[in-house]
Design a protein around this motif. Sequence first.
Motif, PDB file in Angstrom:
ATOM      1  N   ALA A   1       0.808  -1.220   0.000  1.00 50.38           N
ATOM      2  CA  ALA A   1       0.000   0.000   0.000  1.00 50.38           C
ATOM      3  C   ALA A   1       0.840   1.269   0.000  1.00 50.38           C
ATOM      4  N   LEU A   2       2.161   1.137   0.139  1.00 54.59           N
ATOM      5  CA  LEU A   2       3.017   2.313   0.234  1.00 54.59           C
ATOM      6  C   LEU A   2       3.409   2.844  -1.145  1.00 54.59           C
ATOM      7  N   PRO A   3       3.461   4.179  -1.287  1.00 53.79           N
ATOM      8  CA  PRO A   3       3.947   4.743  -2.548  1.00 53.79           C
ATOM      9  C   PRO A   3       5.451   4.551  -2.675  1.00 53.79           C
ATOM     10  N   ASN A   4       5.932   4.512  -3.888  1.00 54.93           N
ATOM     11  CA  ASN A   4       7.363   4.439  -4.217  1.00 54.93           C
ATOM     12  C   ASN A   4       8.000   3.075  -3.992  1.00 54.93           C
ATOM     13  N   LEU A   5       7.280   2.122  -3.386  1.00 55.75           N
ATOM     14  CA  LEU A   5       7.842   0.794  -3.186  1.00 55.75           C
ATOM     15  C   LEU A   5       7.140  -0.222  -4.070  1.00 55.75           C
ATOM     16  N   ASP A   6       7.942  -1.073  -4.691  1.00 50.83           N
ATOM     17  CA  ASP A   6       7.423  -2.142  -5.548  1.00 50.83           C
ATOM     18  C   ASP A   6       7.852  -3.470  -4.926  1.00 50.83           C
ATOM     19  N   LEU A   7       6.975  -4.049  -4.116  1.00 53.91           N
ATOM     20  CA  LEU A   7       7.296  -5.286  -3.425  1.00 53.91           C
ATOM     21  C   LEU A   7       7.346  -6.433  -4.428  1.00 53.91           C
ATOM     22  N   GLN A   8       8.504  -7.084  -4.517  1.00 50.04           N
ATOM     23  CA  GLN A   8       8.691  -8.091  -5.561  1.00 50.04           C
ATOM     24  C   GLN A   8       8.979  -9.496  -5.045  1.00 50.04           C
ATOM     25  N   GLY A   9       9.269  -9.648  -3.748  1.00 51.14           N
ATOM     26  CA  GLY A   9       9.553 -11.000  -3.279  1.00 51.14           C
ATOM     27  C   GLY A   9      10.153 -11.034  -1.900  1.00 51.14           C
ATOM     28  N   LEU A  10      10.875 -12.132  -1.625  1.00 50.56           N
ATOM     29  CA  LEU A  10      11.443 -12.394  -0.308  1.00 50.56           C
ATOM     30  C   LEU A  10      12.949 -12.642  -0.413  1.00 50.56           C
ATOM     31  N   MET A  11      13.632 -12.410   0.700  1.00 51.24           N
ATOM     32  CA  MET A  11      15.077 -12.622   0.777  1.00 51.24           C
ATOM     33  C   MET A  11      15.408 -13.358   2.063  1.00 51.24           C
ATOM     34  N   VAL A  12      16.466 -14.167   2.021  1.00 54.83           N
ATOM     35  CA  VAL A  12      16.902 -14.864   3.232  1.00 54.83           C
ATOM     36  C   VAL A  12      18.421 -14.961   3.279  1.00 54.83           C
ATOM     37  N   ILE A  13      18.945 -14.873   4.499  1.00 54.10           N
ATOM     38  CA  ILE A  13      20.332 -15.222   4.794  1.00 54.10           C
ATOM     39  C   ILE A  13      20.242 -16.343   5.822  1.00 54.10           C
ATOM     40  N   PRO A  14      20.337 -17.592   5.394  1.00 53.56           N
ATOM     41  CA  PRO A  14      20.154 -18.701   6.333  1.00 53.56           C
ATOM     42  C   PRO A  14      21.339 -18.849   7.272  1.00 53.56           C
ATOM     43  N   PRO A  15      21.197 -19.645   8.320  1.00 55.09           N
ATOM     44  CA  PRO A  15      22.354 -19.936   9.178  1.00 55.09           C
ATOM     45  C   PRO A  15      23.509 -20.456   8.331  1.00 55.09           C
ATOM     46  N   PHE A  16      24.717 -19.983   8.625  1.00 47.99           N
ATOM     47  CA  PHE A  16      25.849 -20.366   7.782  1.00 47.99           C
ATOM     48  C   PHE A  16      26.203 -21.834   7.971  1.00 47.99           C
ATOM     49  N   GLU A  17      26.354 -22.510   6.863  1.00 47.55           N
ATOM     50  CA  GLU A  17      26.833 -23.884   6.825  1.00 47.55           C
ATOM     51  C   GLU A  17      27.883 -23.966   5.718  1.00 47.55           C
ATOM     52  N   ALA A  18      29.073 -24.451   6.053  1.00 53.51           N
ATOM     53  CA  ALA A  18      30.122 -24.579   5.042  1.00 53.51           C
ATOM     54  C   ALA A  18      29.680 -25.486   3.903  1.00 53.51           C
ATOM     55  N   ASP A  19      28.888 -26.486   4.242  1.00 54.14           N
ATOM     56  CA  ASP A  19      28.309 -27.384   3.248  1.00 54.14           C
ATOM     57  C   ASP A  19      27.012 -26.760   2.740  1.00 54.14           C
ATOM     58  N   GLY A  20      27.041 -26.231   1.518  1.00 58.81           N
ATOM     59  CA  GLY A  20      25.879 -25.541   0.972  1.00 58.81           C
ATOM     60  C   GLY A  20      24.628 -26.389   0.943  1.00 58.81           C
ATOM     61  N   GLU A  21      24.783 -27.686   0.842  1.00 60.93           N
ATOM     62  CA  GLU A  21      23.617 -28.573   0.802  1.00 60.93           C
ATOM     63  C   GLU A  21      22.771 -28.439   2.064  1.00 60.93           C
ATOM     64  N   LYS A  22      23.407 -28.083   3.165  1.00 61.52           N
ATOM     65  CA  LYS A  22      22.673 -27.947   4.431  1.00 61.52           C
ATOM     66  C   LYS A  22      21.790 -26.702   4.456  1.00 61.52           C
ATOM     67  N   SER A  23      21.969 -25.818   3.476  1.00 57.90           N
ATOM     68  CA  SER A  23      21.104 -24.636   3.366  1.00 57.90           C
ATOM     69  C   SER A  23      19.799 -24.945   2.635  1.00 57.90           C
ATOM     70  N   ARG A  24      19.739 -26.086   1.993  1.00 57.62           N
ATOM     71  CA  ARG A  24      18.584 -26.411   1.159  1.00 57.62           C
ATOM     72  C   ARG A  24      17.235 -26.291   1.892  1.00 57.62           C
ATOM     73  N   PRO A  25      17.111 -26.811   3.109  1.00 55.43           N
ATOM     74  CA  PRO A  25      15.801 -26.702   3.775  1.00 55.43           C
ATOM     75  C   PRO A  25      15.339 -25.257   3.963  1.00 55.43           C
ATOM     76  N   TYR A  26      16.282 -24.343   4.207  1.00 53.45           N
ATOM     77  CA  TYR A  26      15.926 -22.936   4.382  1.00 53.45           C
ATOM     78  C   TYR A  26      15.476 -22.325   3.064  1.00 53.45           C
ATOM     79  N   PHE A  27      16.172 -22.646   1.978  1.00 54.89           N
ATOM     80  CA  PHE A  27      15.779 -22.134   0.669  1.00 54.89           C
ATOM     81  C   PHE A  27      14.399 -22.675   0.269  1.00 54.89           C
ATOM     82  N   ARG A  28      14.198 -23.938   0.539  1.00 54.94           N
ATOM     83  CA  ARG A  28      12.906 -24.543   0.208  1.00 54.94           C
ATOM     84  C   ARG A  28      11.785 -23.891   1.023  1.00 54.94           C
ATOM     85  N   SER A  29      12.050 -23.622   2.284  1.00 52.96           N
ATOM     86  CA  SER A  29      11.050 -22.983   3.143  1.00 52.96           C
ATOM     87  C   SER A  29      10.695 -21.590   2.629  1.00 52.96           C
ATOM     88  N   LEU A  30      11.709 -20.861   2.133  1.00 53.74           N
ATOM     89  CA  LEU A  30      11.425 -19.522   1.616  1.00 53.74           C
ATOM     90  C   LEU A  30      10.570 -19.610   0.357  1.00 53.74           C
TER      91      LEU A  30
END
Length: 227
Positions: free
Chosen positions: A148-177
């Motif tokens: 409802a705000l002027p000047n803003l175009d809401l286009q989606g979501l962003m996440v910085i998941p808990p850091f895991e050296a193994d990127g595969e462990k980030s998958r559940p967070y990406f899927r949840s988003l």
Amino acid sequence: MSKIRQNLESVRKRIASSASACGRDASSIKLVAVSKTHKAEAIREAFEAGQRAFGENYAQELRDKAASLSGLEIEWHYIGHLQRNKAKYVAPVAAFVESVDSLELAEAVSRRAGHRIGCLIEVNIGEEKTKSGVDPSSVVELARCVTALPNLDLQGLMVIPPFEADGEKSRPYFRSLRELLAKTNGALAPFCMTELSMGMSHDFEVAIEEGATIVRVGTAIFGDRDQ
């Protein structure tokens, strides 16, 4: 060939390979080169290698770099936690604010913007106390208010998941988003968001497999941060 140009080519090939492996068009994935703490000369070098979108974490640093590189058609993304009183530095120059985490911040950016700004809601999927971002249960209501705000175009979501050296462990967070985006779109229909900003140097291939449309890559392009 410069090191930054070589790195960019490598990252682009990795994006294309990941996209192809899951049946996606690589052109549907935007690469944001995270240039925080790196000098303007490094950004110019990446620009000359064809990169156009750059991400910054600090408000005054974005303001200063945008001024020093004003002759280049750069798409600036603000990706760090933004205090409301510093929206005045970001709103005049940013094309995207990826880290909206409250209605008060969204209102501050909207007031300060002299142009329409793309924005994303940052979600604290991992529910980490040390990280900013909206609780997943609050996303629908915040999205409803931001639209409802002027000047803003809401286009989606962003996440910085808990850091895991193994990127595969980030998958559940990406899927949840991704699932949260679908849920939010269902609640706000016919309004529909399409962007998912997720994945960094160590895990962006996994993020692409889970539907990322924006990946934020710094170290793999610029090397370690300048101090």
